[in-house]
Motif scaffolding. Structure first.
Motif, mmCIF file in Angstrom:
data_model
loop_
_atom_site.group_PDB
_atom_site.id
_atom_site.type_symbol
_atom_site.label_atom_id
_atom_site.label_comp_id
_atom_site.label_asym_id
_atom_site.label_seq_id
_atom_site.Cartn_x
_atom_site.Cartn_y
_atom_site.Cartn_z
ATOM 1 N N PHE A 33 0.816 -1.219 0.000
ATOM 2 C CA PHE A 33 0.000 0.000 0.000
ATOM 3 C C PHE A 33 0.854 1.274 0.000
ATOM 4 O O PHE A 33 0.310 2.373 -0.036
ATOM 5 C CB PHE A 33 -0.883 0.048 1.263
ATOM 6 N N LYS A 34 2.162 1.158 0.080
ATOM 7 C CA LYS A 34 3.032 2.319 0.320
ATOM 8 C C LYS A 34 2.722 3.520 -0.581
ATOM 9 O O LYS A 34 2.657 4.642 -0.113
ATOM 10 C CB LYS A 34 4.495 1.913 0.161
ATOM 11 N N ASP A 35 2.522 3.319 -1.848
ATOM 12 C CA ASP A 35 2.290 4.420 -2.776
ATOM 13 C C ASP A 35 0.818 4.602 -3.131
ATOM 14 O O ASP A 35 0.489 5.341 -4.063
ATOM 15 C CB ASP A 35 3.104 4.203 -4.058
ATOM 16 N N SER A 36 -0.073 3.952 -2.390
ATOM 17 C CA SER A 36 -1.505 4.031 -2.677
ATOM 18 C C SER A 36 -2.166 5.151 -1.880
ATOM 19 O O SER A 36 -1.766 5.453 -0.761
ATOM 20 C CB SER A 36 -2.168 2.701 -2.309
ATOM 21 N N LYS A 37 -3.178 5.764 -2.475
ATOM 22 C CA LYS A 37 -3.981 6.748 -1.751
ATOM 23 C C LYS A 37 -5.187 6.099 -1.091
ATOM 24 O O LYS A 37 -5.935 6.746 -0.373
ATOM 25 C CB LYS A 37 -4.427 7.847 -2.721
ATOM 26 N N SER A 38 -5.385 4.823 -1.342
ATOM 27 C CA SER A 38 -6.496 4.074 -0.751
ATOM 28 C C SER A 38 -6.050 3.476 0.580
ATOM 29 O O SER A 38 -4.868 3.256 0.803
ATOM 30 C CB SER A 38 -6.935 2.942 -1.677
ATOM 31 N N ASP A 39 -7.016 3.210 1.434
ATOM 32 C CA ASP A 39 -6.685 2.498 2.668
ATOM 33 C C ASP A 39 -7.266 1.090 2.602
ATOM 34 O O ASP A 39 -7.987 0.730 1.663
ATOM 35 C CB ASP A 39 -7.159 3.257 3.906
ATOM 36 N N LEU A 40 -6.942 0.309 3.612
ATOM 37 C CA LEU A 40 -7.355 -1.097 3.640
ATOM 38 C C LEU A 40 -8.866 -1.243 3.520
ATOM 39 O O LEU A 40 -9.361 -2.128 2.821
ATOM 40 C CB LEU A 40 -6.847 -1.751 4.929
ATOM 41 N N GLU A 41 -9.623 -0.373 4.185
ATOM 42 C CA GLU A 41 -11.087 -0.480 4.160
ATOM 43 C C GLU A 41 -11.650 -0.191 2.766
ATOM 44 O O GLU A 41 -12.623 -0.822 2.355
ATOM 45 C CB GLU A 41 -11.703 0.446 5.211
ATOM 46 N N ASP A 42 -11.062 0.761 2.044
ATOM 47 C CA ASP A 42 -11.504 1.044 0.664
ATOM 48 C C ASP A 42 -11.326 -0.194 -0.218
ATOM 49 O O ASP A 42 -12.223 -0.582 -0.975
ATOM 50 C CB ASP A 42 -10.688 2.191 0.046
ATOM 51 N N VAL A 43 -10.159 -0.782 -0.134
ATOM 52 C CA VAL A 43 -9.857 -1.948 -0.968
ATOM 53 C C VAL A 43 -10.732 -3.127 -0.547
ATOM 54 O O VAL A 43 -11.267 -3.854 -1.388
ATOM 55 C CB VAL A 43 -8.360 -2.307 -0.887
ATOM 56 N N LYS A 44 -10.910 -3.280 0.768
ATOM 57 C CA LYS A 44 -11.740 -4.373 1.280
ATOM 58 C C LYS A 44 -13.173 -4.260 0.747
ATOM 59 O O LYS A 44 -13.775 -5.261 0.345
ATOM 60 C CB LYS A 44 -11.745 -4.346 2.813
#
Length: 105
Positions: free
Chosen positions: A66-77
């Motif tokens: 996730f290092k370079d992502s603007k999303s968080d775990l909950e968004d992806v989940k």
């Protein structure tokens, strides 16, 4: 693909924000494409991937960063949950620390 899964105890985050994605269900066309497209959409990097079809059952595990992502775990989940429902699959994403604790022998 007969490569072994990554040895969890040997993984070193090296400044990365790692999570594991697991996918299980009846084999069907498009599973890898749907899941990896979603990973790309959220700006995650696939660090490692392994998949196998066993007697018609599809199993895949990915290590994503996730290092370079603007999303968080909950968004992806949430997005993975929609794919899981549409394709009748079991899809989970877990932070590396939680995955290691759950899968420790």
């Amino acid at each position: 693909m007969n490569e072994p899964l990554p040895n969890i105890s040997q993984l070193d985050s090296q400044g990365k924000e790692l999570s594991f994605v697991t996918v299980i269900g009846r084999d069907q066309k498009g599973i890898v494409a749907r899941v990896t497209s979603l990973i790309f959409k959220h700006g995650l990097n696939i660090e490692d991937i392994a998949q196998k079809v066993m007697q018609g059952h599809f199993v895949m595990i990915m290590l994503v960063d996730f290092k370079d992502s603007k999303s968080d775990l909950e968004d992806v989940k949430a997005d993975l949950g929609r794919v899981a429902t549409e394709m009748n699959l079991q899809i989970q994403i877990q932070h590396e620390d939680l995955f290691k604790k759950i899968n420790r022998v």
